[in-house]
Design an enzyme around this catalytic site. Structure first.
Site, PDB file in Angstrom:
ATOM      1  N   CYS A   1      12.703   6.513  27.497  1.00 44.31           N
ATOM      2  CA  CYS A   1      11.828   7.481  28.172  1.00 44.31           C
ATOM      3  C   CYS A   1      12.406   8.896  28.228  1.00 44.31           C
ATOM      4  O   CYS A   1      11.745   9.803  28.727  1.00 44.31           O
ATOM      5  CB  CYS A   1      11.513   6.994  29.587  1.00 44.31           C
TER       6      CYS A   1
ATOM      7  N   HIS B   1      28.514  -0.425  47.137  1.00 45.19           N
ATOM      8  CA  HIS B   1      28.205   0.917  46.650  1.00 45.19           C
ATOM      9  C   HIS B   1      28.163   0.978  45.124  1.00 45.19           C
ATOM     10  O   HIS B   1      28.286   2.054  44.551  1.00 45.19           O
ATOM     11  CB  HIS B   1      29.204   1.936  47.216  1.00 45.19           C
TER      12      HIS B   1
ATOM     13  N   SER C   1      37.762   4.373  56.120  1.00 47.19           N
ATOM     14  CA  SER C   1      37.669   5.254  57.278  1.00 47.19           C
ATOM     15  C   SER C   1      36.538   4.813  58.200  1.00 47.19           C
ATOM     16  O   SER C   1      36.418   5.324  59.309  1.00 47.19           O
ATOM     17  CB  SER C   1      37.453   6.702  56.825  1.00 47.19           C
TER      18      SER C   1
ATOM     19  N   CYS D   1      17.926   8.565  28.076  1.00 40.81           N
ATOM     20  CA  CYS D   1      17.418   7.217  27.855  1.00 40.81           C
ATOM     21  C   CYS D   1      16.671   7.131  26.514  1.00 40.81           C
ATOM     22  O   CYS D   1      15.858   8.002  26.206  1.00 40.81           O
ATOM     23  CB  CYS D   1      16.478   6.860  29.003  1.00 40.81           C
TER      24      CYS D   1
ATOM     25  N   ASN E   1      45.305  -0.298  58.060  1.00 47.11           N
ATOM     26  CA  ASN E   1      45.149   1.113  57.700  1.00 47.11           C
ATOM     27  C   ASN E   1      46.365   1.864  58.267  1.00 47.11           C
ATOM     28  O   ASN E   1      46.781   1.588  59.386  1.00 47.11           O
ATOM     29  CB  ASN E   1      43.841   1.658  58.334  1.00 47.11           C
TER      30      ASN E   1
HETATM   31  C1  BJW Z   1      44.785   3.369  53.262  1.00 48.36           C
HETATM   32  C2  BJW Z   1      45.783   3.573  52.318  1.00 48.36           C
HETATM   33  C3  BJW Z   1      46.565   2.452  51.957  1.00 48.36           C
HETATM   34  C4  BJW Z   1      44.743   5.457  52.636  1.00 48.36           C
HETATM   35  N1  BJW Z   1      46.330   1.257  52.513  1.00 48.36           N
HETATM   36  N2  BJW Z   1      44.584   2.194  53.809  1.00 48.36           N
HETATM   37  C5  BJW Z   1      24.324  10.757  60.288  1.00 48.36           C
HETATM   38  C6  BJW Z   1      24.728   9.717  61.094  1.00 48.36           C
HETATM   39  C7  BJW Z   1      24.824   8.403  60.587  1.00 48.36           C
HETATM   40  C8  BJW Z   1      24.496   8.133  59.279  1.00 48.36           C
HETATM   41  C9  BJW Z   1      24.082   9.168  58.492  1.00 48.36           C
HETATM   42  C10 BJW Z   1      23.988  10.459  59.001  1.00 48.36           C
HETATM   43  N3  BJW Z   1      23.580  11.272  57.991  1.00 48.36           N
HETATM   44  C11 BJW Z   1      23.404  10.513  56.875  1.00 48.36           C
HETATM   45  C12 BJW Z   1      23.702   9.227  57.180  1.00 48.36           C
HETATM   46  C13 BJW Z   1      23.667   8.078  56.251  1.00 48.36           C
HETATM   47  C14 BJW Z   1      24.840   8.094  55.296  1.00 48.36           C
HETATM   48  C15 BJW Z   1      26.147   8.129  56.102  1.00 48.36           C
HETATM   49  O1  BJW Z   1      26.623   7.157  56.592  1.00 48.36           O
HETATM   50  N4  BJW Z   1      26.751   9.319  56.197  1.00 48.36           N
HETATM   51  C16 BJW Z   1      27.947   9.488  57.025  1.00 48.36           C
HETATM   52  C17 BJW Z   1      29.060  10.098  56.172  1.00 48.36           C
HETATM   53  C18 BJW Z   1      27.572  10.343  58.200  1.00 48.36           C
HETATM   54  N5  BJW Z   1      24.753   6.874  54.538  1.00 48.36           N
HETATM   55  C19 BJW Z   1      23.984   6.766  53.468  1.00 48.36           C
HETATM   56  O2  BJW Z   1      23.359   7.729  53.008  1.00 48.36           O
HETATM   57  C20 BJW Z   1      23.872   5.398  52.830  1.00 48.36           C
HETATM   58  N6  BJW Z   1      22.529   5.050  52.639  1.00 48.36           N
HETATM   59  C21 BJW Z   1      21.663   4.937  53.661  1.00 48.36           C
HETATM   60  O3  BJW Z   1      22.002   5.101  54.819  1.00 48.36           O
HETATM   61  O4  BJW Z   1      20.390   4.591  53.277  1.00 48.36           O
HETATM   62  C22 BJW Z   1      19.363   4.657  54.269  1.00 48.36           C
HETATM   63  C23 BJW Z   1      18.774   6.033  54.171  1.00 48.36           C
HETATM   64  C24 BJW Z   1      17.773   6.248  53.265  1.00 48.36           C
HETATM   65  C25 BJW Z   1      17.208   7.527  53.200  1.00 48.36           C
HETATM   66  C26 BJW Z   1      17.701   8.578  53.992  1.00 48.36           C
HETATM   67  C27 BJW Z   1      18.769   8.336  54.865  1.00 48.36           C
HETATM   68  C28 BJW Z   1      19.295   7.050  54.964  1.00 48.36           C
HETATM   69  C29 BJW Z   1      24.531   5.380  51.457  1.00 48.36           C
HETATM   70  C30 BJW Z   1      25.989   5.663  51.523  1.00 48.36           C
HETATM   71  C31 BJW Z   1      26.563   5.762  50.107  1.00 48.36           C
HETATM   72  C32 BJW Z   1      28.031   6.161  50.119  1.00 48.36           C
HETATM   73  N7  BJW Z   1      28.422   6.512  48.806  1.00 48.36           N
HETATM   74  C33 BJW Z   1      29.807   6.870  48.551  1.00 48.36           C
HETATM   75  C34 BJW Z   1      29.891   7.379  47.084  1.00 48.36           C
HETATM   76  C35 BJW Z   1      29.805   6.188  46.108  1.00 48.36           C
HETATM   77  C36 BJW Z   1      29.902   6.612  44.697  1.00 48.36           C
HETATM   78  C37 BJW Z   1      31.191   7.330  44.375  1.00 48.36           C
HETATM   79  O5  BJW Z   1      32.301   6.758  44.504  1.00 48.36           O
HETATM   80  O6  BJW Z   1      31.128   8.485  43.982  1.00 48.36           O
HETATM   81  O7  BJW Z   1      30.645   5.746  48.763  1.00 48.36           O
HETATM   82  S1  BJW Z   1      30.458   8.098  49.689  1.00 48.36           S
HETATM   83  C38 BJW Z   1      32.098   7.422  49.744  1.00 48.36           C
HETATM   84  O8  BJW Z   1      32.366   6.975  51.098  1.00 48.36           O
HETATM   85  C39 BJW Z   1      32.034   6.147  48.879  1.00 48.36           C
HETATM   86  C40 BJW Z   1      32.840   5.169  49.716  1.00 48.36           C
HETATM   87  O9  BJW Z   1      32.504   3.845  49.353  1.00 48.36           O
HETATM   88  C41 BJW Z   1      32.440   5.542  51.114  1.00 48.36           C
HETATM   89  C42 BJW Z   1      33.400   5.071  52.165  1.00 48.36           C
HETATM   90  O10 BJW Z   1      34.641   5.676  52.017  1.00 48.36           O
HETATM   91  P1  BJW Z   1      35.978   4.832  52.265  1.00 48.36           P
HETATM   92  O11 BJW Z   1      36.082   3.750  51.263  1.00 48.36           O
HETATM   93  O12 BJW Z   1      36.056   4.442  53.678  1.00 48.36           O
HETATM   94  O13 BJW Z   1      37.100   5.911  51.874  1.00 48.36           O
HETATM   95  P2  BJW Z   1      37.741   7.083  52.758  1.00 48.36           P
HETATM   96  O14 BJW Z   1      38.391   8.025  51.827  1.00 48.36           O
HETATM   97  O15 BJW Z   1      36.773   7.655  53.702  1.00 48.36           O
HETATM   98  O16 BJW Z   1      38.859   6.358  53.635  1.00 48.36           O
HETATM   99  C43 BJW Z   1      40.031   5.816  53.063  1.00 48.36           C
HETATM  100  C44 BJW Z   1      40.824   5.136  54.169  1.00 48.36           C
HETATM  101  O17 BJW Z   1      41.929   4.486  53.571  1.00 48.36           O
HETATM  102  C45 BJW Z   1      41.397   6.098  55.215  1.00 48.36           C
HETATM  103  O18 BJW Z   1      41.118   5.578  56.518  1.00 48.36           O
HETATM  104  C46 BJW Z   1      42.903   6.079  54.953  1.00 48.36           C
HETATM  105  O19 BJW Z   1      43.692   6.228  56.151  1.00 48.36           O
HETATM  106  C47 BJW Z   1      43.091   4.721  54.365  1.00 48.36           C
HETATM  107  N8  BJW Z   1      44.236   4.547  53.448  1.00 48.36           N
HETATM  108  N9  BJW Z   1      45.842   4.863  51.955  1.00 48.36           N
HETATM  109  C48 BJW Z   1      45.403   1.142  53.450  1.00 48.36           C
HETATM  110  N10 BJW Z   1      47.631   2.563  51.040  1.00 48.36           N
HETATM  111 ZN    ZN Z   2      14.387   5.491  30.778  1.00 47.63          ZN
END
Ligand code: BJW
Ligand code: ZN
Length: 256
Positions: A152, A120, A191, A149, A215
């Protein structure tokens, strides 16, 4: 708390040629970086689509820029925790090892992990949303307004993957290959709800990996995982690394 590792997991650690670790925000929680979902998560205060999407950036570039500038500051001030360090120790023990992360905080590299695939993006890089020119983190920023930029005039954005955007192709392809190669796959602090990243543990499992989730809470992955090690990454991973060092370094001593 002392961790009792199952016989099945100990055997995988002994026999594995390839280990793949897959991390999410939970691995950085103990460093002080907020997670996204759940209690205390970022999305309790903000709606994801209002900040982490191109639409949001086009609507209000200054607001999105300020939000990332704030998070960049938080991430620069925190330190890798014992979970990050344990992953560096694990990397040294297996002939094949890959660390796939969804995190943008750079903490795995700062801890010393060598093979890191950032699915990401990375908050320490920026680029022009119009022409693609690269910029250093704070370059051009004037008190909370989005930098423009030099070439541009387009708004500069963080090099992170927003909803609806494609993941970096090479990192993705390498991650899929690492998932398929894995004898042991560790899904840590995620998650597992954001796709396509969340499909990697399933790809690994289908290709024959032993799937272990670390987790404190169950996730949609828990049902298909071979084991859930319920607890914090910063407590569980060091114990896993201790056991792996005992087993793998003992093995090497036997071979001499
Ligand atoms: C601990 C702990 C400890 C706590 N020890 N554990 C419907 C169905 C299916 C898919 C989609 C849909 N609608 C849209 C989509 C696609 C979408 C998606 O998946 N959405 C779902 C939410 C439904 N995905 C996308 O859009 C992706 N691109 C894509 O699909 O391209 C194709 C496409 C093109 C055109 C149109 C449509 C599709 C891109 C996804 C990009 C995600 N970006 C983010 C933001 C990044 C920048 C930023 O940081 O601001 O990435 S969102 C956010 O979530 C971030 C993370 O990397 C990502 C995952 O989160 P993560 O890391 O799992 O964190 P948490 O908070 O959710 O969980 C933490 C966990 O830790 C918990 O379980 C706790 O229990 C645990 N924990 N303490 C161990 N001490
Ligand atoms: Zn530019």
């Amino acid at each position: 708390m002392e961790l009792a590792l199952s016989e099945a997991l100990l055997r995988r650690i002994r026999e594995a040629s390839w280990v793949t670790a897959f991390t999410g925000a939970g691995v950085s929680a103990e460093s002080g970086v907020p997670t996204f979902r759940g209690t205390g998560g970022i999305w309790e205060k903000f709606r994801p689509e209002e900040l982490a999407s191109m639409d949001a950036f086009l609507r209000n570039p200054d607001l999105v820029w300020q939000w990332y500038a704030h998070r960049r500051e938080v991430m620069a001030q925190v330190q890798p925790n014992p979970g990050h360090t344990a992953l560096v120790r694990l990397e040294r023990l297996f002939p094949g090892f890959a660390l796939i992360t969804q995190n943008i905080d750079n903490l795995h590299r700062r801890a010393g992990s060598a093979t890191v695939y950032e699915l990401h993006g990375n908050i320490e890089r920026n680029f022009c949303s119009r022409c693609g020119e690269l910029y250093r983190p704070e370059e051009g920023e004037v008190a909370g307004t989005v930098p423009r930029c030099h070439s541009c005039g387009g708004p500069v954005r963080p090099d992170v993957v927003w909803f609806g955007e494609l993941l970096p192709e090479e990192e993705w392809n390498r991650s899929v290959a690492a998932a398929r190669s894995a004898d042991l796959f560790l899904s840590i602090g995620t998650s597992a709800v954001v796709y396509p990243a969340a499909s990697l543990p399933m790809i690994a499992r289908r290709a024959g990996a032993y799937l272990v989730e670390i987790n404190p809470e169950p996730t949609p992955l828990t049902e298909i995982a071979d084991e859930l090690l319920a607890g914090r990454a910063g407590e569980i991973l060091p114990q896993l690394a201790d056991a792996a060092e005992r087993i793998r370094e003992g093995q090497r001593a036997d071979e001499v």
